[in-house]
Write an enzyme that holds these catalytic residues in place. Structure first.
Site, PDB file in Angstrom:
ATOM      1  N   VAL A  14      84.023  -0.664 109.696  1.00 55.17           N
ATOM      2  CA  VAL A  14      85.070  -0.272 109.395  1.00 55.17           C
ATOM      3  C   VAL A  14      86.192  -1.101 109.966  1.00 55.17           C
ATOM      4  O   VAL A  14      87.218  -1.658 109.458  1.00 55.17           O
ATOM      5  CB  VAL A  14      85.565   1.262 110.261  1.00 55.17           C
ATOM      6  CG1 VAL A  14      87.216   1.722 110.577  1.00 55.17           C
ATOM      7  CG2 VAL A  14      84.643   2.460 109.560  1.00 55.17           C
ATOM      8  N   ALA A  33     106.328  -2.798 107.130  1.00 56.47           N
ATOM      9  CA  ALA A  33     106.483  -2.379 108.607  1.00 56.47           C
ATOM     10  C   ALA A  33     108.025  -2.825 109.066  1.00 56.47           C
ATOM     11  O   ALA A  33     108.178  -2.532 110.240  1.00 56.47           O
ATOM     12  CB  ALA A  33     105.305  -2.849 109.337  1.00 56.47           C
ATOM     13  N   LYS A 119      86.288  10.406 115.112  1.00 63.02           N
ATOM     14  CA  LYS A 119      86.429  11.724 114.722  1.00 63.02           C
ATOM     15  C   LYS A 119      85.709  12.513 115.828  1.00 63.02           C
ATOM     16  O   LYS A 119      86.271  13.682 116.440  1.00 63.02           O
ATOM     17  CB  LYS A 119      85.917  12.302 113.502  1.00 63.02           C
ATOM     18  CG  LYS A 119      84.412  11.848 113.322  1.00 63.02           C
ATOM     19  CD  LYS A 119      84.280  11.883 111.706  1.00 63.02           C
ATOM     20  CE  LYS A 119      84.840  10.948 111.005  1.00 63.02           C
ATOM     21  NZ  LYS A 119      83.795   9.474 111.130  1.00 63.02           N
ATOM     22  N   ILE A 150      91.544   9.475 102.279  1.00 58.42           N
ATOM     23  CA  ILE A 150      92.511  10.795 101.788  1.00 58.42           C
ATOM     24  C   ILE A 150      93.537  10.700 102.721  1.00 58.42           C
ATOM     25  O   ILE A 150      93.350  11.092 104.070  1.00 58.42           O
ATOM     26  CB  ILE A 150      91.727  12.028 101.509  1.00 58.42           C
ATOM     27  CG1 ILE A 150      90.500  11.917 100.653  1.00 58.42           C
ATOM     28  CG2 ILE A 150      92.569  13.211 101.545  1.00 58.42           C
ATOM     29  CD1 ILE A 150      89.679  13.088 100.413  1.00 58.42           C
ATOM     30  N   GLY A 201      72.340   3.734 100.760  1.00 57.30           N
ATOM     31  CA  GLY A 201      73.037   3.195 101.660  1.00 57.30           C
ATOM     32  C   GLY A 201      74.170   4.277 102.290  1.00 57.30           C
ATOM     33  O   GLY A 201      75.087   4.065 103.238  1.00 57.30           O
ATOM     34  N   GLU A 204      72.543   7.245 106.938  1.00 62.95           N
ATOM     35  CA  GLU A 204      71.886   6.768 107.923  1.00 62.95           C
ATOM     36  C   GLU A 204      70.334   6.876 108.003  1.00 62.95           C
ATOM     37  O   GLU A 204      69.977   7.703 107.368  1.00 62.95           O
ATOM     38  CB  GLU A 204      72.515   6.896 109.326  1.00 62.95           C
ATOM     39  CG  GLU A 204      74.007   7.057 109.229  1.00 62.95           C
ATOM     40  CD  GLU A 204      74.692   5.734 109.588  1.00 62.95           C
ATOM     41  OE1 GLU A 204      74.162   4.784 109.859  1.00 62.95           O
ATOM     42  OE2 GLU A 204      75.833   5.444 109.069  1.00 62.95           O
ATOM     43  N   ASP A 215      79.066  16.191 111.441  1.00 58.55           N
ATOM     44  CA  ASP A 215      80.160  15.079 111.179  1.00 58.55           C
ATOM     45  C   ASP A 215      81.277  16.064 110.466  1.00 58.55           C
ATOM     46  O   ASP A 215      82.323  15.691 111.005  1.00 58.55           O
ATOM     47  CB  ASP A 215      79.434  14.079 110.200  1.00 58.55           C
ATOM     48  CG  ASP A 215      80.745  13.110 109.621  1.00 58.55           C
ATOM     49  OD1 ASP A 215      81.102  12.359 110.434  1.00 58.55           O
ATOM     50  OD2 ASP A 215      81.210  13.443 108.454  1.00 58.55           O
ATOM     51  N   LYS A 219      85.542  16.698 111.731  1.00 58.51           N
ATOM     52  CA  LYS A 219      86.711  16.651 111.010  1.00 58.51           C
ATOM     53  C   LYS A 219      87.400  17.775 110.913  1.00 58.51           C
ATOM     54  O   LYS A 219      88.747  18.002 111.048  1.00 58.51           O
ATOM     55  CB  LYS A 219      86.562  16.279 109.431  1.00 58.51           C
ATOM     56  CG  LYS A 219      85.731  14.548 109.560  1.00 58.51           C
ATOM     57  CD  LYS A 219      84.982  14.305 108.398  1.00 58.51           C
ATOM     58  CE  LYS A 219      84.316  12.985 108.351  1.00 58.51           C
ATOM     59  NZ  LYS A 219      83.510  12.581 107.281  1.00 58.51           N
TER      60      LYS A 219
HETATM   61  N1  HSE Z   1      79.237   9.693 107.025  1.00 59.88           N
HETATM   62  C1  HSE Z   1      80.216  10.244 106.628  1.00 59.88           C
HETATM   63  C2  HSE Z   1      80.094  10.871 105.472  1.00 59.88           C
HETATM   64  C3  HSE Z   1      81.685   9.361 106.555  1.00 59.88           C
HETATM   65  O1  HSE Z   1      78.932  10.686 104.887  1.00 59.88           O
HETATM   66  O2  HSE Z   1      80.921  11.134 104.631  1.00 59.88           O
HETATM   67  C4  HSE Z   1      81.985   9.144 108.212  1.00 59.88           C
HETATM   68  O3  HSE Z   1      82.418  10.454 108.626  1.00 59.88           O
END
Ligand code: HSE
Length: 439
Positions: A14, A33, A119, A150, A201, A204, A215, A219
């Site tokens: 990132v 900006a 997050k 998004i 890919g 993980e 995860d 969010k």
């Molecule tokens: N690993 C997350 C996903 C993205 O597969 O959407 C990062 O939160």
């Protein structure tokens, strides 16, 4: 023109995307900006590897190009915090170690704006981080933390500000959506589709947080903070993953004209806010059922604007980098007023299990006369109205069938199941699988 200097801590997937966009789009960003945005120092433990991977000049990195020790990296970070010419720090190290929690606070306490895609950090420590930002009159940019590219945070904070968001339903994890899409389209098993996601890919090596709903839960927790003002930790959220979804589930879903998706769901009614992350059967008439592959989507039901669905990429170097740079541009332009810090109460989340929903319940039973009657009678006794009973599938000597209910609560179903298990102890061969149906 005003000058605005940005440091980047952590230049992996990132952070590298952020650095590249800041360099590639320098002139366009300056126009937007009203300030020249300068890419300042980058701290990364492996500068040469990072520079090569992202096509960046090593001169942007702290150090000589050799791998940094943790002590050296910490020293460079301290220098950045002390540097009064740096206006904003991008934290793309990730994780919620005490070091990261303190770092986020320190960035703000040193009067620098903070932008992060972290997050888990905001889900767990959002309230205190936003409080520090308010105290120090600095902004926290976190657009990238929920579904990356998004613009859901800006959508909620800037676009639906005249409205009232009544509910949120979303696909907020690309890895699990890729796996479920593969299972459905190619009739692959969960394990096989997971391996495919790893080979591509998306997942993980340790895919736990993606497939177990963790995860997505982080969010949704952030959206609960900004939409409903709830300071609820992810721990209060009922989260289930996709690991137990099978080909049978997809067959039953198909019979109901549904797909299966890992859904983040939240709704406010007169009794409070109910939320969950779990696999749901989604009616094909609902746009979310047709979001396939690693794509994310968030659907908002607004009181006045009605339904809006935002669809896009929830991960990726430049995709996530784009969201972070958007926050940087806003902050360079508007300062601490660029991003509204959520006002959070300590009101509790209501249990999703109390919310009325239609359900699909799959029973694995002994193949014996009267078993369908035993199950359906118990369900009726708990005031659950049955919509459909499927054909049986047979696995060896077991029968598997599903019952689709009219709207009822999870608690009602649990009580009916407990009754069956109590009165006919050997009839159910596994805990029934209870999946909500999203219309
Ligand atoms: N690993 C997350 C996903 C993205 O597969 O959407 C990062 O939160």
């Amino acid at each position: 023109m005003k000058h605005f200097k940005v440091a980047v801590l952590g230049c992996g997937t990132v952070g590298g995307g952020v650095a590249r966009i800041l360099l590639e789009q320098k002139e366009r960003l300056a126009q937007r900006a009203g300030a020249t945005i300068e890419l300042g120092p980058i701290v990364d433990l492996f500068p040469s590897r990072s520079a090569e991977r992202h096509g960046l000049d090593l001169s942007h990195y702290c150090g000589t190009g050799k791998d940094l020790t943790a002590e050296e990296a910490t020293r460079y970070i301290r220098d950045i915090l002390a540097d009064k010419t740096i206006d904003l720090v991008v934290e793309t190290i990730g994780g919620t170690s005490p070091f990261i929690v303190e770092l986020a606070q320190d960035i703000l306490k040193h009067d620098k704006h903070l932008v992060t895609a972290n997050k888990a950090l905001l889900a767990k420590h959002g309230k205190s981080i936003f409080n520090t930002a308010t105290e120090h009159r600095r902004a926290v940019g976190y657009e990238a933390s929920v579904c990356a590219a998004i613009p859901i945070i800006k959508g909620i904070n800037e676009c639906f500000t005249g409205d009232e968001i009544l509910s949120i339903s979303g696909i907020m994890n690309g890895t699990s959506n890729y796996i479920l899409s593969q299972m459905e389209a190619e009739q692959r098993s969960y394990q096989d589709a997971l391996k495919g996601a790893q080979d591509k890919g998306y997942a993980e090596a340790d895919p736990s947080l993606d497939v177990n709903g963790g995860d997505a839960g982080h969010k949704l927790t952030i959206l609960l903070q900004i939409v409903f003002g709830l300071n609820t930790g992810s721990a209060d959220l009922s989260v289930r993953g996709i690991e137990s979804i099978t080909a049978d589930d997809f067959e039953f879903a198909n019979e109901m004209d549904c797909s299966i998706k890992l859904i983040c769901f939240a709704k406010r009614d007169k009794n409070g806010v109910f939320a969950t992350v779990r696999p749901m059967m989604v009616k094909r008439s609902n746009q979310l059922s047709r979001i396939n592959g690693a794509t994310n989507a968030v659907q908002l039901m607004n009181r006045y604007a009605q339904q809006s669905t935002l669809i896009g990429q929830g991960a990726g170097s430049l995709e996530t980098g784009s969201a972070i740079v958007s926050d940087i541009v806003f902050i360079a332009r508007y300062g601490e007023k660029a991003i509204r810090n959520p006002h959070m109460s300590d009101n509790k989340l209501r249990s999703f299990d109390e919310l009325v929903f239609p359900y699909n319940i799959t029973f694995e039973t002994a193949n014996i006369p009267g078993i369908t009657g035993i199950v359906t009678t118990a369900i009726g006794r708990h005031q659950i109205n049955i919509d459909t009973v499927s054909h049986n599938r047979y696995h060896a000597s077991n029968a598997v069938f599903s019952i689709v209910t009219m709207p009822c609560t999870h608690q009602q179903i649990e009580r009916a199941v407990a009754e069956i298990q109590g009165s006919h102890p050997n009839s159910l061969l596994a805990d029934p699988k209870i999946i909500p149906i999203l219309e």
